[in-house]
Scaffold this motif. Structure first.
Motif, short mmCIF file in Angstrom:
data_model
loop_
_atom_site.label_atom_id
_atom_site.label_comp_id
_atom_site.label_asym_id
_atom_site.label_seq_id
_atom_site.Cartn_x
_atom_site.Cartn_y
_atom_site.Cartn_z
N LEU A 66 0.86 -1.17 0.00
CA LEU A 66 0.00 0.00 0.00
C LEU A 66 0.91 1.23 0.00
N GLY A 67 1.83 1.23 0.91
CA GLY A 67 2.74 2.37 1.03
C GLY A 67 4.09 2.05 0.42
N ALA A 68 4.82 3.11 0.18
CA ALA A 68 6.10 2.99 -0.51
C ALA A 68 7.12 2.15 0.25
N LEU A 69 7.09 2.23 1.55
CA LEU A 69 8.13 1.56 2.33
C LEU A 69 8.03 0.05 2.29
N MET A 70 6.90 -0.45 1.77
CA MET A 70 6.73 -1.89 1.65
C MET A 70 7.12 -2.36 0.25
N VAL A 71 7.34 -1.41 -0.65
CA VAL A 71 7.53 -1.76 -2.05
C VAL A 71 8.92 -2.31 -2.33
N SER A 72 9.91 -1.50 -2.04
CA SER A 72 11.27 -1.92 -2.32
C SER A 72 11.74 -2.81 -1.18
N SER A 73 12.56 -3.81 -1.52
CA SER A 73 13.01 -4.71 -0.47
C SER A 73 13.88 -3.98 0.54
N GLU A 74 14.35 -2.79 0.22
CA GLU A 74 15.12 -2.06 1.22
C GLU A 74 14.28 -0.99 1.91
N GLY A 75 13.02 -0.88 1.55
CA GLY A 75 12.14 0.01 2.27
C GLY A 75 12.07 -0.46 3.71
N ALA A 76 11.94 0.47 4.63
CA ALA A 76 12.01 0.10 6.05
C ALA A 76 10.98 -0.98 6.39
N CYS A 77 9.77 -0.86 5.85
CA CYS A 77 8.72 -1.82 6.22
C CYS A 77 8.98 -3.19 5.59
N ALA A 78 9.38 -3.20 4.32
CA ALA A 78 9.64 -4.49 3.67
C ALA A 78 10.83 -5.18 4.32
N ALA A 79 11.85 -4.40 4.68
CA ALA A 79 13.03 -4.97 5.33
C ALA A 79 12.62 -5.55 6.70
N TYR A 80 11.76 -4.84 7.41
CA TYR A 80 11.24 -5.32 8.69
C TYR A 80 10.51 -6.63 8.50
N TRP A 81 9.70 -6.64 7.43
CA TRP A 81 8.87 -7.82 7.15
C TRP A 81 9.75 -9.02 6.81
N THR A 82 10.71 -8.79 5.92
CA THR A 82 11.52 -9.90 5.41
C THR A 82 12.53 -10.39 6.42
N TYR A 83 13.23 -9.48 7.04
CA TYR A 83 14.37 -9.90 7.85
C TYR A 83 14.15 -9.68 9.34
N GLY A 84 13.28 -8.75 9.66
CA GLY A 84 13.27 -8.24 11.02
C GLY A 84 12.50 -9.08 12.00
N GLY A 85 12.50 -8.61 13.21
CA GLY A 85 11.74 -9.29 14.23
C GLY A 85 10.30 -8.84 14.23
N ALA A 86 9.97 -7.91 13.34
CA ALA A 86 8.64 -7.30 13.40
C ALA A 86 7.55 -8.33 13.15
N ARG A 87 7.78 -9.14 12.12
CA ARG A 87 6.75 -10.11 11.77
C ARG A 87 6.60 -11.12 12.90
N ALA A 88 7.73 -11.49 13.46
CA ALA A 88 7.71 -12.43 14.57
C ALA A 88 6.91 -11.85 15.73
N ALA A 89 7.20 -10.58 16.06
CA ALA A 89 6.54 -9.94 17.19
C ALA A 89 5.03 -9.90 16.95
N GLN A 90 4.67 -9.61 15.70
CA GLN A 90 3.25 -9.48 15.41
C GLN A 90 2.53 -10.83 15.48
N MET A 91 3.22 -11.84 15.00
CA MET A 91 2.58 -13.15 15.03
C MET A 91 2.43 -13.63 16.48
N GLU A 92 3.41 -13.28 17.30
CA GLU A 92 3.30 -13.63 18.73
C GLU A 92 2.09 -12.93 19.34
N ALA A 93 1.96 -11.64 18.98
CA ALA A 93 0.86 -10.86 19.54
C ALA A 93 -0.49 -11.45 19.12
N ALA A 94 -0.54 -11.97 17.90
CA ALA A 94 -1.80 -12.51 17.38
C ALA A 94 -2.16 -13.84 18.03
N GLU A 95 -1.15 -14.54 18.52
CA GLU A 95 -1.40 -15.88 19.05
C GLU A 95 -1.99 -15.82 20.46
#
Lengths: 347, 382, 96
Positions: free
Chosen positions: B353-382
């Motif tokens: 949706l936003g630019a930061l998710m578009v490029s693999s070096e965008g802060a959000c995409a990098a968070y998603w791909t490599y970071g702990g962000a996705r992990a943290a979110q999945m933990e929160a959802a569980e």
């Protein structure tokens, strides 16, 4: 029906729409290029097959299909024909089946040189012989220029799974070891370089090869092997993510253990790609119990195509993400599935 | 020396990490009250996640991902203009791969290609120039994109085209400069940054002095850094030492590549071909004064905006950014990617949706791909 | 921003256009050496350069690289000394 027949009834140098018209020209194309090479038992519209292994109690039939499109059609280490045979053989092998028969269906763009087609068909014959399978039936269609990219091939494969064999990702348990049979990402890097639009040149070649020999060796040495995948499109990253999701475990990779050639790393550094996302055509990932890992590795290394086999990671308790990697630098990162097409980046 | 493996040695990391921890403790940085260090460059963001550096450093250090991804800050209106040019009859539109997926208001370049536009992915503007040489009957347009690192490459290509008289080559110029958005960030009253890791490859071209204002006018430390993991860690240490000592200076960790005054040949080519635009639009940051470059009138024949009557040469169109998109707040360091209401829900790398998710070096995409962000979110959802 | 990687210039391919062949881990790509070109292009052969989008943007300074690595090594040694001192102090404490 002699491949070296000096007299040909094929007119010109290239396939035309006439060769798809159902008449004599089509018959000539099929006879001289396909039948001469594949040598089917009979000329009926169906293959009629029997095999002793199928008659054994508990044996199951394995059946798979795959379509092959690749640009360029011929590349270092193989061509679309090599891919079409190995891809389907490997899908059968990774499921624990002994591959027996293939069908091959060709969609040919008019203008395709006969010579190219002959080379591709010869590759198929060679790979089928190497894998010990027969190409038992097939079909050709010719389409107008622009309706296909040179040549598309679809192969379906039939194999037999012996009684007692049950390879499924669901069977992967915590502690199981993930093995690969050799270097990763050679195929993907080769195709990127061979396409030419990125103007990089390398000495790497596709890893395309049949893996049923490697797979049989693993299964003989590790009878409790859990599951295997042919890590093609989407690379090792996608194969492991799928397996981990299905198994309900997480997989922890060890970056330092990943067998990746320096040149492949070079292509990836230049284009900003991740070798874990690049396609393989001769890479198998197998999960085996810890106590069978050493013997499985030794067995793989003893057969062609498994010389560089190694352990790359293990299954662990299901964590928040399916696949993680201990980086060679000592950190940790998520290994996600490839999103869409892998695009080179500059930044 | 091969200049890569030497700077990825995990054994050498131990000493730097320990020193970082020591200095962070001396400063009194904690998980609750962390130091905010912005890596301006998207390449640094990528390296931080690729090597897992965020998890290796002292917990009192938080990386804030800056606006240095040219693909991410590209506004939708510019993507629309790309599509408009690419869809013209006879045009071959050449672009770097990363720009293919950026959403415009109507479609991305990837979608335009699927619908029949002749869009080619290239590695270098030289490849586009070569295509123009080989296909004189077609208009070859290169999508010039990037900061000062990339700007010289299109300047040299335009100079070569002019020299050889290749009239069917033009550049759609979207080159931008690093200092203005940094100034915008520093002027933000909500800004909480304690120091900067500076973009080494930009400085390879422009040198280190363009950042003097960060230290002199705003009193913030900045260390120009290389891109290997040891480079980054050493730079973080140098920033921390400045903070501890109460210094604010421009230091150069990447001296093997970055000369103090940059590259004179590249700077001369930029000055020859480009001039500063009065203003340029950044996704998430809005119009920033003097932050973009345009092709000088003397090279107008190679300017796709002039050639096709598109972009800033016409009346500006106002383009709405997606509603609720927090890219701006993330880019200014006010919000973490995971705090955006769309992160991982309406906005993922497959459906950005936003630019930061578009490029693999965008802060959000990098968070998603490599970071702990996705992990943290999945933990929160569980 | 700005993916740049070190490569070594192995040959000059077109002196008039200032093009050279660069090698990066066994991968070859023709690059422009305009940004780093001096009077004698051949002087670049063997040099390590930083490559970005097909251009050699900078010649890498070996002495500076060695100095950076030296500083990093120094940090490692300092850490070892500190750890040794801490261990020594602990041993002393334990002895007392």
């Amino acid at each position: 029906m002699n491949m070296a027949a000096p007299i040909t009834r094929l007119r010109g140098e290239t396939v035309t729409l006439a060769h798809g018209g159902g008449g004599r020209a089509m018959r000539d194309l099929i006879d001289e290029i396909f039948v001469a090479a594949f040598r089917p038992d009979a000329m009926e519209d169906q293959a009629r097959l029997t095999h002793a292994a199928l008659a054994k109690p508990g044996a199951r039939l394995a059946f798979t299909t795959d379509s092959f499109v690749v640009t360029p059609l011929e590349f270092p280490g193989g061509d679309i024909g090599t891919l079409a045979v190995c891809g389907t053989v490997n899908d059968l092998a990774a499921g624990g089946a002994e591959p027996l028969w293939l069908s091959a269906s060709f969609i040919i763009e008019e203008g395709m040189p006969f010579a190219t087609l002959r080379r591709i068909v010869a590759s198929m014959v060679r790979e089928a012989a190497a894998a010990g399978v027969r190409i038992a039936t097939g079909d050709t269609k010719v389409v107008e220029r622009g309706s296909a990219d040179g040549l598309f091939i679809t192969t379906s494969g039939v194999g037999v799974i012996r009684a007692g064999r049950d390879l499924r990702a669901e069977r992967i348990r915590e502690g199981d070891v993930a093995l690969v049979n050799g270097v990763l990402a050679d195929h993907g890097a080769t195709i990127l370089a061979a396409r030419g639009d990125l103007m990089v040149s390398t000495d790497i070649a596709s890893d395309c090869r049949p893996l049923n020999g490697v797979m049989e060796a693993v299964l003989a040495a590790a009878p409790n092997a859990r599951a295997a995948r042919d890590a093609t499109r989407g690379g090792l990253a996608s194969a492991l993510n799928e397996m981990a999701e299905t198994a309900g475990v997480s997989v922890e990779l060890d970056e330092a253990a990943l067998p990746i050639r320096a040149e492949v790393k070079g292509v990836c550094e230049i284009l900003g790609l991740d070798p874990l996302d690049l396609a393989n055509e001769g890479a198998l990932v197998v999960f085996v119990p810890t106590d069978e890992a050493e013997s499985a590795l030794a067995a793989m290394r003893a057969v062609p195509g498994g010389e560089d086999a190694c352990a790359v990671g293990r299954a662990v308790t299901r964590g928040p993400v399916p696949v993680t990697m201990r980086t060679a630098f000592g950190g940790a990162r998520i290994v996600d599935m490839l999103v869409g097409e892998q695009l080179p980046r500059i930044c | 020396m091969r200049y890569v493996e030497e700077f990825r040695d995990p054994a050498a990391a131990k000493g730097v990490l320990a020193a970082i921890a020591r200095v962070a403790d001396e400063i009194g940085a904690t998980r609750e009250k962390p130091l905010h260090i912005m890596e301006i460059c998207g390449g640094h963001t990528h390296a931080i996640f690729r090597y897992g550096l965020d998890k290796l450093v002292h917990e009192g250090i938080e990386f804030i991902h800056g606006p240095g991804c040219p693909v991410c800050v590209l506004p939708m209106s510019r993507v629309d203009e790309c599509v408009e040019i690419a869809e013209r009859l006879g045009v071959i539109f050449c672009t770097f791969g990363d720009a293919m997926r950026v959403p415009g208001t109507r479609k991305s370049l990837l979608q335009a290609k699927a619908e029949g536009a002749d869009i080619r992915m290239v590695y270098s503007p030289l490849d586009a120039l070569e295509l123009a040489r080989r296909t004189p009957e077609r208009e070859v347009v290169f999508f010039g994109l990037g900061f000062e690192t990339t700007t010289p490459s299109t300047a040299f290509s335009i100079q070569a085209a002019a020299r050889e008289g290749i009239a069917n080559f033009s550049v759609f110029c979207n080159h931008i400069t690093v200092p203005p958005p940094i100034k915008t960030l520093l002027d933000d009253p909500h800004m909480t940054l304690d120091g900067f890791v500076g973009p080494g490859h930009v400085s390879m071209v422009i040198g280190t002095h363009p950042y003097d204002f960060i230290a002199e006018d705003y009193g913030k430390p900045i260390v120009v850094a290389g891109f290997e993991p040891l480079d980054l860690l050493q730079s973080v240490l140098m920033v921390l030492e400045q903070i501890r000592d109460g210094r604010a200076e421009v230091e150069n960790q990447y001296a093997r590549v970055v000369p103090e005054h940059g590259n004179p040949i590249s700077l001369a080519a930029i000055a020859d071909v480009y001039e500063t635009r009065p203003t340029f639009e950044w996704r998430g940051l809005g119009e920033i004064d003097a932050s973009g470059l345009r092709i000088r009138p003397v090279y107008a024949g190679f300017d796709a905006e002039e050639k096709f009557g598109i972009g800033y040469v016409t009346a500006r169109r106002v383009v709405e950014e997606p509603e609720g998109c927090a890219c701006g707040a993330v880019m200014t360091g006010r919000m973490k990617p995971t705090e955006c209401p769309h992160f991982g829900r309406g906005c993922t790398p497959d459906m950005p949706l936003g630019a930061l998710m578009v490029s693999s070096e965008g802060a959000c995409a990098a968070y998603w791909t490599y970071g702990g962000a996705r992990a943290a979110q999945m933990e929160a959802a569980e | 921003m700005c993916l740049g990687i070190p490569g070594q210039i192995v040959a000059i391919t077109d002196a008039s256009r200032q093009m050279a062949m660069a090698e990066i881990s066994g991968v070859r790509r023709e690059v422009s050496v305009v940004p780093v070109a001096g009077a004698d292009l051949n002087a670049l052969i063997g040099a390590w350069v930083l490559i970005h989008v097909g251009f050699a943007m900078a010649v890498i300074d070996e002495a500076e690289a060695a100095e950076t690595l030296e500083a990093l090594r120094g940090l490692g040694e300092a850490q070892e000394t500190l750890e040794a001192m801490a261990e020594g102090a602990k041993a002393l404490e334990d002895a007392q």
